[in-house]
Design a protein around this motif. Sequence first.
Motif, PDB file in Angstrom:
ATOM      1  N   ALA A 115      14.868  14.354  -1.873  1.00 36.01           N
ATOM      2  CA  ALA A 115      15.053  14.999  -0.572  1.00 36.01           C
ATOM      3  C   ALA A 115      14.015  14.534   0.451  1.00 36.01           C
ATOM      4  O   ALA A 115      14.271  14.505   1.653  1.00 36.01           O
ATOM      5  N   ASP A 116      12.817  14.141  -0.047  1.00 34.35           N
ATOM      6  CA  ASP A 116      11.768  13.665   0.867  1.00 34.35           C
ATOM      7  C   ASP A 116      11.915  12.176   1.173  1.00 34.35           C
ATOM      8  O   ASP A 116      11.057  11.574   1.824  1.00 34.35           O
ATOM      9  N   GLY A 117      12.980  11.552   0.651  1.00 36.38           N
ATOM     10  CA  GLY A 117      13.177  10.130   0.888  1.00 36.38           C
ATOM     11  C   GLY A 117      12.318   9.248   0.005  1.00 36.38           C
ATOM     12  O   GLY A 117      12.121   8.067   0.296  1.00 36.38           O
ATOM     13  N   LYS A 118      11.790   9.810  -1.085  1.00 39.28           N
ATOM     14  CA  LYS A 118      10.927   9.025  -1.979  1.00 39.28           C
ATOM     15  C   LYS A 118      11.724   8.492  -3.177  1.00 39.28           C
ATOM     16  O   LYS A 118      12.663   9.131  -3.643  1.00 39.28           O
TER      17      LYS A 118
ATOM     18  N   PRO B  14       8.764   2.907   4.532  1.00 35.69           N
ATOM     19  CA  PRO B  14       8.875   4.296   4.061  1.00 35.69           C
ATOM     20  C   PRO B  14      10.118   4.543   3.202  1.00 35.69           C
ATOM     21  O   PRO B  14      10.139   5.449   2.382  1.00 35.69           O
ATOM     22  N   ASP B  15      11.141   3.690   3.345  1.00 35.20           N
ATOM     23  CA  ASP B  15      12.354   3.866   2.526  1.00 35.20           C
ATOM     24  C   ASP B  15      12.117   3.558   1.048  1.00 35.20           C
ATOM     25  O   ASP B  15      12.930   3.905   0.212  1.00 35.20           O
ATOM     26  N   TYR B  16      11.018   2.846   0.748  1.00 38.03           N
ATOM     27  CA  TYR B  16      10.813   2.425  -0.641  1.00 38.03           C
ATOM     28  C   TYR B  16       9.540   2.999  -1.250  1.00 38.03           C
ATOM     29  O   TYR B  16       8.941   2.402  -2.110  1.00 38.03           O
ATOM     30  N   GLN B  17       9.090   4.119  -0.772  1.00 35.79           N
ATOM     31  CA  GLN B  17       7.853   4.693  -1.323  1.00 35.79           C
ATOM     32  C   GLN B  17       8.148   5.487  -2.590  1.00 35.79           C
ATOM     33  O   GLN B  17       9.052   6.311  -2.615  1.00 35.79           O
ATOM     34  N   LEU B  18       7.341   5.222  -3.600  1.00 32.55           N
ATOM     35  CA  LEU B  18       7.451   5.967  -4.847  1.00 32.55           C
ATOM     36  C   LEU B  18       6.860   7.351  -4.644  1.00 32.55           C
ATOM     37  O   LEU B  18       5.897   7.513  -3.898  1.00 32.55           O
ATOM     38  N   GLU B  19       7.452   8.348  -5.272  1.00 33.21           N
ATOM     39  CA  GLU B  19       6.848   9.686  -5.265  1.00 33.21           C
ATOM     40  C   GLU B  19       5.505   9.565  -6.007  1.00 33.21           C
ATOM     41  O   GLU B  19       5.464   9.084  -7.129  1.00 33.21           O
TER      42      GLU B  19
END
Length: 487
Positions: free
Chosen positions: A357-360, A392-397
Amino acid sequence: DSAASGTPTVSFMIPDFTGHVLSNEHSDEVIAKYEAYTGTHVEWRTEANDTYSEKFGLTLMDKDNMPMILTATKTLDQNANAADAAKRGAFWDLTEYLQDSEAYPNLSQISPDVLKGLTVDGQIIGIPRSRAIGRNGLGYRTDWAEAVGITEAPKTVEDVYDMLYKFTYDDPDGNGANDTYGLEMCKYTGPWDIIQTWFGCGNGWVEQDGKLVPVHQTAEYKEALDWMRKIYADGLVRPDWATVDTANFQVDSQKGVTGVFVDTMDGTKRIWKYFEDNAIADVNDASKIATMTSVGPINGHTLATTGYNGFYLITKSGAKTEEDVKACLHFLDKMCDPEMMALADYGLKDICYDINADGKVVPNGKYDTTNCPNAGLNQAVPYVPYLTEQNPDYQLEKADYQLAYEESIANNVQYAVFNPALGYLTQSDTYAECGNDLVQILDDARTQYICGQIDEAGLQAAFDQWNARGGTQVIEEVNALYAADKA
């Protein structure tokens, strides 16, 4: 046939850690993705990592069968085969290409300090497999500092001494027993190299009065050694540190025996992760989990890494034309774009990971490093200018300890001291012959001096031995190269 369709083909030799490089379920989709994105067809040549160094040497001799891009897995000064071949002109000089920021927006941003270590006879022969430059530094146990009344992170060597003393003698874990030490140390003496830089003596070598000088010949080095000898004499480090197996480095920190860890910032991160994974309570508040504080530099200095772990060579026997060289560099540059880094590091969206949901990016647990569709593709990423995706589209949680780690290594870069002799040691014939002995002589003498087994006369005797074993000759050779370079 891709040659017929106008798509360049690049042959690329990489180490294989899994036995399944791009040969798993869904690997064909990964291949289709990078081929479309980079406009390149890649012919992979994989060699098992265990025997890779051997194969690397044999490959250099097999001119008719040479890959265009050849991966070297060590630093240049550890790789005599690569250095020798470079002197014979086996690789393309990449200097001018790397200045072309239009053609190579990523590769053109490689640090000049890192490229110095990949230069032979004035030619840049390697693209670094980048690693954090600011990887080294100091971390400490946050709750222990609070328990002994330290409210600010140490900035000077006096601050560090104060922390080590209180962590040893002021009962930081509050158990009423005298069972703690300040600094964790083991057989691996890398932490002493880091501590030395705090005193301003440089990294291996230092420039003084226009000459390159090995650090053991500086006043700052002696000051650093006297400080280390004092923390040993004052009991702030385990008396038997020099016999503790390197495999057990971090164990004392994990188990609450020591509170300060000087090594890579990864070590500080892993200790904190251990506290999380094992629910180690904060000594001041049992409802909280203990944490580490990542400091990094002391006195505005820390030890730079070489900035790379291995490198890519573009061979003249494999890449026969300038078009070939450009195709190789184009592929390596494109692999540093966020889309390709994400493909190499995380695999395929909806197959290997989901977006929360956070885009992570959240790996879905279906694959491990061996059976994932993208297995091995990370071996073809130079990771410049970024070590992790900035899109930001590819940031790991990420966990707190990971975020603290990334922040500290980014902050460390400005304080990281490079070895100015790196590119010259590679080219010194005497160093090639006796470099290992020279390193060993100094390492042994330093340990013995810190532990009080030898005095200043013993230290001087070791320095004399270093000179006689070839050190004096190495200084001459290094400075001849340095002077020629400056001219």
